[in-house]
Design a protein around this motif. Sequence first.
Motif, PDB file in Angstrom:
ATOM      1  N   GLU A  33       0.823  -1.204   0.000  1.00  0.00           N
ATOM      2  CA  GLU A  33       0.000   0.000   0.000  1.00  0.00           C
ATOM      3  C   GLU A  33       0.859   1.257   0.000  1.00  0.00           C
ATOM      4  N   THR A  34       0.540   2.186  -0.898  1.00  0.00           N
ATOM      5  CA  THR A  34       1.269   3.457  -1.001  1.00  0.00           C
ATOM      6  C   THR A  34       0.282   4.586  -1.249  1.00  0.00           C
ATOM      7  N   ARG A  35       0.776   5.795  -1.186  1.00  0.00           N
ATOM      8  CA  ARG A  35      -0.002   6.967  -1.561  1.00  0.00           C
ATOM      9  C   ARG A  35       0.891   7.881  -2.379  1.00  0.00           C
ATOM     10  N   THR A  36       0.283   8.710  -3.192  1.00  0.00           N
ATOM     11  CA  THR A  36       1.034   9.595  -4.080  1.00  0.00           C
ATOM     12  C   THR A  36       0.776  11.051  -3.705  1.00  0.00           C
ATOM     13  N   ILE A  37       1.860  11.801  -3.548  1.00  0.00           N
ATOM     14  CA  ILE A  37       1.793  13.222  -3.232  1.00  0.00           C
ATOM     15  C   ILE A  37       2.243  14.020  -4.442  1.00  0.00           C
ATOM     16  N   THR A  38       1.486  15.037  -4.807  1.00  0.00           N
ATOM     17  CA  THR A  38       1.938  15.981  -5.822  1.00  0.00           C
ATOM     18  C   THR A  38       2.479  17.196  -5.097  1.00  0.00           C
ATOM     19  N   ASP A  39       3.797  17.428  -5.220  1.00  0.00           N
ATOM     20  CA  ASP A  39       4.399  18.489  -4.427  1.00  0.00           C
ATOM     21  C   ASP A  39       4.118  19.873  -5.009  1.00  0.00           C
ATOM     22  N   MET A  40       4.674  20.909  -4.389  1.00  0.00           N
ATOM     23  CA  MET A  40       4.361  22.283  -4.778  1.00  0.00           C
ATOM     24  C   MET A  40       5.066  22.703  -6.058  1.00  0.00           C
ATOM     25  N   ALA A  41       5.898  21.804  -6.598  1.00  0.00           N
ATOM     26  CA  ALA A  41       6.524  22.045  -7.909  1.00  0.00           C
ATOM     27  C   ALA A  41       5.862  21.209  -8.992  1.00  0.00           C
ATOM     28  N   GLY A  42       4.820  20.444  -8.619  1.00  0.00           N
ATOM     29  CA  GLY A  42       4.092  19.630  -9.588  1.00  0.00           C
ATOM     30  C   GLY A  42       4.619  18.224  -9.760  1.00  0.00           C
ATOM     31  N   ASN A  43       5.616  17.826  -8.980  1.00  0.00           N
ATOM     32  CA  ASN A  43       6.172  16.482  -9.077  1.00  0.00           C
ATOM     33  C   ASN A  43       5.347  15.500  -8.251  1.00  0.00           C
TER      34      ASN A  43
END
Length: 369
Positions: A33-43
């Motif tokens: 199980e994982t989760r995905t973060i979109t950072d403040m630079a769009g990555n």
Amino acid sequence: MMTKTRYVLCALIIAAGILCCGCTTTTPASTAETRTITDMAGNQITLPASGATFGIFGGPISQVPYLLGANESVTAVTKGPQMMEMMQQMDPGIASKPAPRTTNGNVNIEQLLVTNPDCVIAFDVDGEIVESQTGIPVIYLSGTMSDGFKEMRQEIIFMGEVFQRPERAQAYIDYLDETLAFLENRTADIPEDERVTVFLGEGVSHLQTLGGDTFFTEWTEAAGCRNAVAAIETTQGQQEGMHTGINEVSMEQVLAVDPGLIIIDTGGPADLAKDNRWKELTAVKEGRVYKQPTGLFLWSRPSAESAVLYPVWIAYMAYPDRFADVPLTDRVKDFYTEIFDFPITDAQAQKVIDGAYGSVTFGQVQQSG
């Protein structure tokens, strides 16, 4: 017709199959199980669904995991906050944590690798160093010394998502908004030409300042005041040896604006009263020179702490009669209790107000690193 032996054999095969299916559908699924973060630079960065560990690279941002009640997940810290006296009181354990990041662009990669975080939270310079020299994912933040209250809200909301504490992030936003509304209510009727002009003078010379293109202008306006050097840009043409956004102006420029209130971080108000260059200024004549407050971190940086408390402190210094019914110590105590779950005493609150808490300089951080 099936014999008894064949019947028993089939039953055993079926039972074994059922047990085997149970193993493959639960154990691998739970570990993947994982989760995905979109950072403040769009990555996009992939993290464990829960229990992720972090390295925090940056002075002001280091206090946010505490604000969110998630500091147990931080395995690597920044040296400056680690050296702050009040931070050590709030978290005695911070002194023993590895601090691979000292100042901007100075990262000890070997020390970082030992801490083995799931990711590092950083701004561009530090983040690029980590990415280029390790396989550790980087969550990039977006921030400059020009960022104001809007950007502060965005950063806190984003960090609430990263640390999976959105309710704590919103609690801070609500507290900030209530504080700004309180200040607006108390100062809205002050005519523009009667608003106190505030000059922040850092360093031994008291001439290193934050100009009109920095967060300090918005902080002072929230206090019902004006940045005395709002017409000067200090984020442009960075001067060597100074933090981004802080530049040195001339004594002639300070004399020209003649501030009504002066904030210093070095020495004391009496020093300016004895100096022929400063003693003719209105703020010095009227005894309105104050030591800059220091809490969990330096207030001359855009942080969650300074966004709330610096405008309050400036307003109280500039217009004491308008706030006489609400002791400043009470407001300071309430902030640390409500936002950081860190109850402090009247004496500790007064130390913050008086700028009596120990601070650090970049030289100290570099030497200690």
